[in-house]
Design a protein around this motif. Structure first.
Motif, PDB file in Angstrom:
ATOM      1  N   ASN A 277       0.733  -0.829  -0.103  1.00  0.00           N
ATOM      2  CA  ASN A 277       0.221  -0.056   0.046  1.00  0.00           C
ATOM      3  C   ASN A 277       0.962   1.126  -0.051  1.00  0.00           C
ATOM      4  O   ASN A 277       1.018   1.797   1.189  1.00  0.00           O
ATOM      5  CB  ASN A 277      -1.291   0.212   1.641  1.00  0.00           C
ATOM      6  CG  ASN A 277      -2.190   1.248   1.197  1.00  0.00           C
ATOM      7  OD1 ASN A 277      -1.577   1.817   0.041  1.00  0.00           O
ATOM      8  ND2 ASN A 277      -2.880   1.364   2.420  1.00  0.00           N
TER       9      ASN A 277
ATOM     10  N   ALA B  80      -5.996  -1.408  -6.927  1.00  0.00           N
ATOM     11  CA  ALA B  80      -7.497  -0.063  -5.567  1.00  0.00           C
ATOM     12  C   ALA B  80      -6.454   1.209  -6.296  1.00  0.00           C
ATOM     13  O   ALA B  80      -5.164   1.385  -5.800  1.00  0.00           O
ATOM     14  CB  ALA B  80      -7.510  -0.357  -5.063  1.00  0.00           C
TER      15      ALA B  80
ATOM     16  N   GLU C 286     -12.267   8.993  -4.089  1.00  0.00           N
ATOM     17  CA  GLU C 286     -13.491   7.208  -4.503  1.00  0.00           C
ATOM     18  C   GLU C 286     -12.208   6.345  -4.682  1.00  0.00           C
ATOM     19  O   GLU C 286     -11.087   6.644  -5.111  1.00  0.00           O
ATOM     20  CB  GLU C 286     -14.113   7.426  -6.078  1.00  0.00           C
ATOM     21  CG  GLU C 286     -14.660   7.080  -6.701  1.00  0.00           C
ATOM     22  CD  GLU C 286     -14.937   8.004  -8.236  1.00  0.00           C
ATOM     23  OE1 GLU C 286     -15.813   7.025  -8.682  1.00  0.00           O
ATOM     24  OE2 GLU C 286     -14.900   8.501  -8.786  1.00  0.00           O
ATOM     25  N   VAL C 287     -12.793   5.370  -3.948  1.00  0.00           N
ATOM     26  CA  VAL C 287     -11.847   4.685  -3.993  1.00  0.00           C
ATOM     27  C   VAL C 287     -12.441   3.440  -5.458  1.00  0.00           C
ATOM     28  O   VAL C 287     -13.428   3.241  -5.795  1.00  0.00           O
ATOM     29  CB  VAL C 287     -11.990   2.821  -3.181  1.00  0.00           C
ATOM     30  CG1 VAL C 287     -11.102   1.937  -3.225  1.00  0.00           C
ATOM     31  CG2 VAL C 287     -11.400   3.851  -1.628  1.00  0.00           C
ATOM     32  N   ASN C 288     -10.626   3.200  -6.413  1.00  0.00           N
ATOM     33  CA  ASN C 288     -11.847   2.719  -7.578  1.00  0.00           C
ATOM     34  C   ASN C 288     -11.091   1.335  -7.460  1.00  0.00           C
ATOM     35  O   ASN C 288      -9.036   1.178  -8.177  1.00  0.00           O
ATOM     36  CB  ASN C 288     -11.864   3.992  -8.264  1.00  0.00           C
ATOM     37  CG  ASN C 288     -11.693   2.719 -10.051  1.00  0.00           C
ATOM     38  OD1 ASN C 288     -12.924   1.677 -10.929  1.00  0.00           O
ATOM     39  ND2 ASN C 288     -11.066   3.351 -11.289  1.00  0.00           N
ATOM     40  N   LEU C 289     -11.200   0.101  -8.423  1.00  0.00           N
ATOM     41  CA  LEU C 289     -10.197  -0.888  -8.767  1.00  0.00           C
ATOM     42  C   LEU C 289      -9.782  -0.754 -10.224  1.00  0.00           C
ATOM     43  O   LEU C 289     -11.183  -0.981 -10.774  1.00  0.00           O
ATOM     44  CB  LEU C 289     -11.293  -2.225  -8.360  1.00  0.00           C
ATOM     45  CG  LEU C 289     -11.727  -2.503  -6.605  1.00  0.00           C
ATOM     46  CD1 LEU C 289     -12.352  -3.513  -6.750  1.00  0.00           C
ATOM     47  CD2 LEU C 289     -10.577  -2.135  -6.368  1.00  0.00           C
ATOM     48  N   LEU C 290      -8.945  -0.923 -10.363  1.00  0.00           N
ATOM     49  CA  LEU C 290      -8.731  -0.947 -11.641  1.00  0.00           C
ATOM     50  C   LEU C 290      -8.432  -1.828 -12.658  1.00  0.00           C
ATOM     51  O   LEU C 290      -8.975  -2.032 -13.570  1.00  0.00           O
ATOM     52  CB  LEU C 290      -7.028  -0.423 -12.169  1.00  0.00           C
ATOM     53  CG  LEU C 290      -6.704   1.145 -11.053  1.00  0.00           C
ATOM     54  CD1 LEU C 290      -5.152   1.322 -11.421  1.00  0.00           C
ATOM     55  CD2 LEU C 290      -7.812   1.656 -11.851  1.00  0.00           C
TER      56      LEU C 290
ATOM     57  N   ILE D  99      -5.444  -7.736  -7.203  1.00  0.00           N
ATOM     58  CA  ILE D  99      -5.778  -6.388  -7.597  1.00  0.00           C
ATOM     59  C   ILE D  99      -5.471  -5.203  -7.042  1.00  0.00           C
ATOM     60  O   ILE D  99      -4.587  -5.495  -6.559  1.00  0.00           O
ATOM     61  CB  ILE D  99      -7.141  -6.823  -6.335  1.00  0.00           C
ATOM     62  CG1 ILE D  99      -8.442  -7.876  -6.453  1.00  0.00           C
ATOM     63  CG2 ILE D  99      -8.843  -5.238  -6.698  1.00  0.00           C
ATOM     64  CD1 ILE D  99      -9.180  -8.158  -5.360  1.00  0.00           C
TER      65      ILE D  99
ATOM     66  N   THR E 294      -6.944   5.500  -4.871  1.00  0.00           N
ATOM     67  CA  THR E 294      -7.583   6.414  -3.866  1.00  0.00           C
ATOM     68  C   THR E 294      -6.866   7.373  -3.682  1.00  0.00           C
ATOM     69  O   THR E 294      -5.934   7.802  -3.757  1.00  0.00           O
ATOM     70  CB  THR E 294      -7.781   6.106  -2.696  1.00  0.00           C
ATOM     71  OG1 THR E 294      -8.436   4.652  -3.329  1.00  0.00           O
ATOM     72  CG2 THR E 294      -8.826   7.199  -1.543  1.00  0.00           C
TER      73      THR E 294
ATOM     74  N   GLY F 114      -8.355  -6.814 -12.203  1.00  0.00           N
ATOM     75  CA  GLY F 114      -8.041  -7.968 -11.230  1.00  0.00           C
ATOM     76  C   GLY F 114      -7.361  -8.711 -12.434  1.00  0.00           C
ATOM     77  O   GLY F 114      -7.901  -9.279 -13.540  1.00  0.00           O
TER      78      GLY F 114
END
Length: 613
Positions: free
Chosen positions: A387, A538, A491-495, A536, A540, A497
């Protein structure tokens, strides 16, 4: 026999008891004080799980205060200080969008109290304060047209001081333009100077209830002239031309220091903007000091100051939290008999018996290998979380590399020419590749609290080696995503997976028998391997400094005509006349008319104008 005695002071006994008591109390208090930071930290963790950022910030602050040297408490305190301040900023922005300025100001001020280094909170406090002052000013002032108000607010110090600002009503037929100028200025108590190169033309003037500046501007447009104040009570009238403007208008010089430039190209861009928009030709750049020296008319320099203050703003900044989550699960099951698949047959070492009476069954040896029964099941879970946080300026590329640099052969060459029969030595060229987590992000921050991110995310690992041309080369596994998206602040966005699900099943044993449902475990072995691997990404974004766009930067400003650059002026305050006071009119006299006009002198050899009161 003599016996000696020793006396003991009662005060000393009491002091020793008190000291012992204090030592016991200190022995119990020190662990309690040490546990106070740990308890506060645990409470902060629980509050953070409930998303109570204010409570978590208070507990982490208490833990950091109790144990200032503990890096864990300091890290949690600084992280939650940022999150708590950001939460109050978002709440204040919601109040601001709904028009609740007082509540928004309270939230922004609370954010500044929590994190005094938050540029965004300080920026929002200033912006909200400007909105509150503007709202109060609008309530106290009378309503006006937006264009007129913008022109009025953009003016600078008053230059002309006429004796009267009474509305002017003037009707003249076929009169020279210089005569019209003189007539209007006499009504206002001003002097007029006519340029010797000007050849007046006859014009017709029909003005009703206009101000002094409106009358002069209408005559200026009609006669294709321009007027310029040379004194507080004197104007100069000349023919409209760029050369005449440069000749008669006063020039001033000023140095502008820009505070938010990072390259010489940005300074050059600002200078080009001033030249093109304001028609300023004399601009000198001082790249070492981030400054420019501008020479022009006073109006041009006032507009240059407004223009440069509108573009000289701090660059927006954003903190991007990147979460890379990798989950690997491997389930293995092995059950059954590992039976022998081959039986070796050999000759007995007793060669003498074989030579005397020939070969018999006793001369051969048969070895039967043993078998093993396996009953095994394994289940392993691996979780990898990275992270990292990246802070980047607007439109500036930010790069993060976490991992190793692995050499890879890219080519080879001979070092030179040698004699016949010899082999030229070969030199190999290598380059280094970044293996691990590689992140390249270029943000573009919009004025509506949104961020456009152009990203390249890569996770690579060393999966083995391979020999190519006599050189051992690494085998690099790579997972890469190139993406461009637009996100709202926070905003949290999953780019994306990547899921790998591999299942392998194998059976080893005797043929045909290994197919019988129950007996197969006695004559065969069953192996099953199930592997799941998921990655995954993510993203933000957190805007910590937004584009500083104020209402002053958005409103329009009158800059004159296409041939000249000038600012509108405020209404002039009439100067006090030097003549003695006039006697009061009799009671039966009619009321004075506010507008007035003065006819030109007959000596001017011009047709007598018709003036109306």
């Amino acid at each position: 026999m003599r016996i000696g005695t020793r006396s003991v002071c009662p005060g000393a006994t009491v002091s020793c008891k008190r000291l012992a008591f204090l030592l016991v109390v200190a022995a119990f208090c020190l662990p309690a004080y040490a546990d106070r930071a740990s308890d506060a930290y645990k409470k902060g963790v629980n509050a953070e799980r409930k998303q109570d950022y204010d409570g978590a910030f208070g507990f982490y602050k208490q833990a950091h205060t109790s144990a200032p040297g503990d890096a864990k408490y300091f890290t949690a305190y600084t992280r939650m200080r940022f999150n708590a301040a950001a939460q109050h900023v978002r709440t204040g922005q919601n109040f601001l969008s709904s028009g609740a300025l007082a509540q928004a100001m309270a939230e922004f001020q609370h954010a500044v109290e929590i994190d005094s280094s938050s540029f965004l909170a300080q920026q929002e406090v200033r912006r909200t304060a400007d909105l509150i002052r503007r709202q109060e000013r609008l309530r106290s002032e009378p309503k006006a047209e937006p264009s007129a108000k913008a022109a009025e607010e953009s003016g600078q110090a008053v230059e002309l001081l006429p004796l009267s600002n009474a509305p002017i009503t003037l009707h003249l037929m076929a009169v020279n333009a210089d005569t019209v100028y003189k007539t209007i200025c006499k009504l206002a108590g001003l002097n007029v100077i006519i340029d010797p190169d000007y050849r007046p033309q006859k014009i017709t003037v029909d003005l009703t209830d206009v101000t002094l500046r409106e009358a002069l501007d209408m005559v200026r447009l009609q006669s294709k002239t321009f007027w310029y104040p040379v004194l507080r009570n004197t104007i100069l009238v000349a023919a409209e031309s760029a050369a005449k403007h440069k000749e008669v208008e006063t020039n001033v010089m000023r140095t502008f220091y820009l505070q938010n430039l990072s390259t010489a190209a940005e300074l050059q861009e600002a200078a080009n903007l001033v030249r093109q928009m304001l028609d300023v030709t004399r601009v000198q750049l001082l790249a070492a000091q981030d400054a420019m020296v501008v020479r022009g008319t006073p109006d041009q320099l006032v507009l240059a100051e407004r223009l440069l203050s509108a573009i000289d703003k701090p660059k927006a900044e954003v903190v991007i939290d990147v979460a890379v989550m990798q989950v690997n699960r491997d389930r293995l099951r092995t059950m059954g008999m590992n039976v022998p698949t081959s039986i070796p047959l050999g000759v007995n070492p007793s060669i003498a018996a074989a030579a005397a009476g020939g070969f018999t069954l006793g001369n051969f040896a048969l070895s039967v290998p043993g078998g093993s029964f396996s009953f095994l099941a394994s289940d392993s879970n691996t979780k990898l979380l990275q992270n990292p946080s990246i802070r980047a300026l607007n439109d500036e590329k930010a790069t993060l590399r976490i991992g190793d640099r692995v050499p890879i052969a890219t080519g080879s060459f001979q070092t030179g020419i040698v004699a016949a029969g010899s082999v030229s030595p070969v030199s190999t060229q290598f380059q280094y590749l970044d293996v691990g987590v590689n992140i390249d992000i270029t943000p573009h921050i919009h004025s509506d609290r949104e961020v456009t991110l152009k990203m390249a995310l890569e996770i690579s690992s060393l999966n083995g080696t391979e020999t190519i041309g006599g050189i051992t080369q690494p085998i690099i596994g790579q997972r890469r995503i190139e993406h461009e998206t637009r996100l709202v602040d926070g905003e949290v966005n999953l780019l994306g997976g990547i899921l790998e699900d591999t299942e392998t099943q194998s059976m080893s044993g005797y043929p045909w028998v290994s197919r019988i449902p129950i007996l197969k475990y006695l004559f065969a072995q069953d192996n099953r391997d199930h592997t799941e691997n998921e990655i995954i990404f993510a993203i933000t974004p957190h805007i910590i400094r937004a584009p500083d766009i104020s209402a002053e930067s958005l409103r329009a400003i009158a800059v004159g005509t296409g041939n000249s650059t000038e600012l509108p002026r405020k209404a002039s305050v009439p100067a006090k006349p030097q003549s003695p006071a006039q006697p009061a009119p009799p009671p039966n006299a009619p009321a004075a008319v506010p507008s007035s006009s003065i006819a030109p002198s007959p000596a001017a050899a011009q047709p007598k104008p018709r003036a109306s009161r």
